[in-house]
Motif scaffolding. Structure first.
Motif, PDB file in Angstrom:
ATOM      1  N   TYR A 352      -2.334 -21.771  12.287  1.00 27.40           N
ATOM      2  CA  TYR A 352      -1.068 -22.292  12.834  1.00 27.40           C
ATOM      3  C   TYR A 352      -0.102 -21.150  13.146  1.00 27.40           C
ATOM      4  O   TYR A 352       0.649 -21.222  14.115  1.00 27.40           O
ATOM      5  N   SER A 355      -1.319 -19.703  16.419  1.00 30.78           N
ATOM      6  CA  SER A 355      -1.015 -20.544  17.587  1.00 30.78           C
ATOM      7  C   SER A 355       0.488 -20.546  17.872  1.00 30.78           C
ATOM      8  O   SER A 355       0.912 -20.580  19.028  1.00 30.78           O
ATOM      9  N   LYS A 395       2.431 -26.644  18.781  1.00 34.52           N
ATOM     10  CA  LYS A 395       1.487 -27.259  17.823  1.00 34.52           C
ATOM     11  C   LYS A 395       2.034 -27.176  16.390  1.00 34.52           C
ATOM     12  O   LYS A 395       1.972 -28.145  15.623  1.00 34.52           O
ATOM     13  N   GLU A 399       2.401 -30.797  14.520  1.00 32.51           N
ATOM     14  CA  GLU A 399       1.350 -31.230  13.584  1.00 32.51           C
ATOM     15  C   GLU A 399       1.723 -30.917  12.130  1.00 32.51           C
ATOM     16  O   GLU A 399       2.448 -29.960  11.867  1.00 32.51           O
TER      17      GLU A 399
END
Ligand code: NDP
Length: 507
Positions: A352, A355, A395, A399
């Motif tokens: 994460y 990203s 993202k 998320e």
């Protein structure tokens, strides 16, 4: 085998070390009658094997459910006071042995010892609360025409299947078991494959407290074992804590058997900080909302919305406070950040971070593996991360990460921040920081979530309900409300006069 547990004799061998066997059926630790193999459970702090646990197959699921079913009539017929006294006794045993049980939880989870103590004392809180409440779980008397009346009885459901996640292993279990048992149900629990230890300890404690054999059972295994338990015909209700995808499967299993289902699922909660907020408290709350238990907390406020006029000062203070967190051996008193649950999860969290960078976020601090010396070298220790330049579409912002990443987002107006805060399928929690009491309530009322804190974060007293809106869950745990989810009503009508059937009957 009897052993000594903080001065009390535990009949079935609780020791202060992590030892099996790991099932707890009919009032004793036992191996499954049939095993589908074994799981080597890693200790997060060291990365080494903590214990090896046998996976329960269908025969063992049957045995545990049969054990709970057999004792259900006797347990449910006890008075609420009798059941409650045993739960209160269990709470007392937990308090007397808080240190030992907290250490077990640290072995199992890698969370710092001071946090484990808070979790374990909240287990005692729940047992005492529902123990005290048990005699007050009563029905209603409803007067009807001509002296007739109805009794609305509050009945237990039967055998409850509980399935839990790994971040708060004993607390998750107790939050289900305490109200369920107080209401007269019996229980079969499957812990997460990553944290098998303390549910069995709870079994021993309940037995020691006088809860009859079979009222609470533990079976170990992975998803397959959980699925078998959920599908068992003699299970009346499914009480689940975990991720949304698994929650959907549990709900499907419940639908097939027309079973009541409670789901405590994931979150991506907003923490909104207005320009008039007390900055120090807002920073403290942001740490609590993101970095407790290595960020592996369902209700985390990982979308930190800060008003543009105070954003840069707030971020400076947040980064400063985050850099002071002490990463290390979870057994050390001064450690504030322990180990991530396991390697795969740590790598997912680092993914994460990667990203987020790719999508344009700036890592203001943390977000890296920190190798520890000596025996901790194989544990996965991550430095808590604060991300700036975040956008709602990223993202990492959309998320659930379930790790120590706080994404800071900037806003300009109340209307805008409420809209953005609610632009998610999650609805577990949220918070607002402001000194304006009217704005505090207005925003709290506008946040689509089961729990909203004003000027604090991540508090869960047993007395108040907890659970999610939208995809974050169905039903509530804790508080008086939990009683509704572990009981059903039976209405008994009593006719005090003659049957009135209108013109149907002619003399
Ligand atoms: P998972 O959904 O992966 O697993 C939860 C439990 O379900 C585990 O015991 C798992 O077994 C079991 N399971 C897996 N498949 C099935 C199946 N088909 N039928 C029945 N049970 C099954 O969640 P995690 O353990 O990874 O936990 C993290 C998640 O839990 C996060 O999303 C977090 O937000 C949520 N959570 C929610 C809380 C809340 O109160 N709302 C509190 C804590 C966590 P195994 O893993 O052993 O295979």
């Amino acid at each position: 085998m009897a052993s000594n547990f903080g001065g009390r004799v535990i009949r079935h061998g609780f020791t202060r070390t992590v030892t099996g066997p790991w099932n707890y059926v009919a009032g004793r630790r036992c191996k499954p009658s049939e095993s589908l193999g074994s799981m080597k459970v890693p200790e997060p702090a060291t990365g080494h094997v903590l214990c090896e646990v046998l996976v329960s197959g269908p025969l063992e699921v049957d045995r545990a459910v049969a054990s709970a079913r057999e004792v259900f009539p006797a347990w449910s017929k006890l008075s609420g006071r009798e059941r409650g006294q045993k739960l209160i006794a269990a709470g007392r045993i937990i308090r007397e042995n808080l240190e030992d049980i907290s250490k077990l939880e640290v072995h199992d989870t890698g969370k710092p010892i001071w946090e484990a103590r808070v979790d374990i004392s909240s287990c005692a809180d729940a047992l005492e609360y529902y123990g005290g409440l048990a005699p007050a779980i009563i029905g209603q008397h409803v007067p009807l025409h001509g002296g007739s009346f109805a009794m609305v009885q509050r009945q237990p459901l039967g055998v409850i299947a509980g399935i839990g996640a790994w971040n708060f292993p004993m607390q998750t279990c107790v939050w289900k078991v305490a109200p369920a048992l107080a209401c007269g149900n019996t229980f079969v629990y499957k812990p997460s494959q990553f944290t098998p230890v303390t549910a069995v300890t709870l079994g021993e404690i309940l037995t020691e407290a006088g809860v009859p054999d079979g009222v609470f059972n533990v079976i170990q295994g992975e998803g397959e074992t959980g699925a078998k338990l959920c599908g068992h015909l003699d299970v009346a209700k499914l009480s689940f804590t975990g991720s949304i995808p698994t929650g959907i499967k549990v709900m499907e299993a419940g639908a097939k058997g027309i079973k009541s289902v409670t789901l405590e699922l994931g979150g991506k909660s907003p923490l909104i900080i207005f320009e008039d907020a007390d900055k120090k408290n807002a920073v403290k709350a942001t740490l609590m909302a993101n970095f407790l238990s290595q960020g592996q907390v369902c209700s985390n406020g990982s979308r930190v919305f800060v008003h543009s006029s105070v954003a840069s000062e707030f971020m400076k203070q947040l980064v400063n406070a985050t850099n002071k967190l002490k990463i290390g051996d979870p057994f050390n008193e001064d450690t504030t950040v322990g180990a991530t649950i396991h390697e795969d999860h740590a790598k997912k969290i680092l993914g994460y971070i990667a990203s987020a960078k790719q999508e344009g976020a700036t890592v203001l601090c943390g977000g890296e593996r920190v190798i520890q010396p000596g025996k901790l070298a194989s544990g996965w220790y991550l430095s808590p991360a604060v991300l700036g330049d975040c956008k709602d579409h990223m993202k990492v912002v959309r998320e659930e990460v379930f790790g120590s990443i706080a994404s800071v987002l900037v806003f300009d107006s109340e209307e805008e921040v409420v809209r953005r805060a609610n632009d998610t399928n999650f609805g577990l929690a949220g918070a607002v920081f402001t000194k304006d009491i009217q704005r505090g309530h207005r925003v709290a009322n506008a946040i689509e979530a089961g729990t909203v804190w004003i000027n604090t974060y991540n508090l869960y007293p047993t007395e108040v309900p907890f659970g999610g809106y939208k995809h974050s869950g169905i039903g509530r745990e804790n508080g008086l409300t939990a009683v509704d989810y572990f009981t059903q009503t039976r209405t008994v009508y009593v006719e005090m006069g003659d049957v009135d059937c209108g013109p149907l009957y002619q003399e």
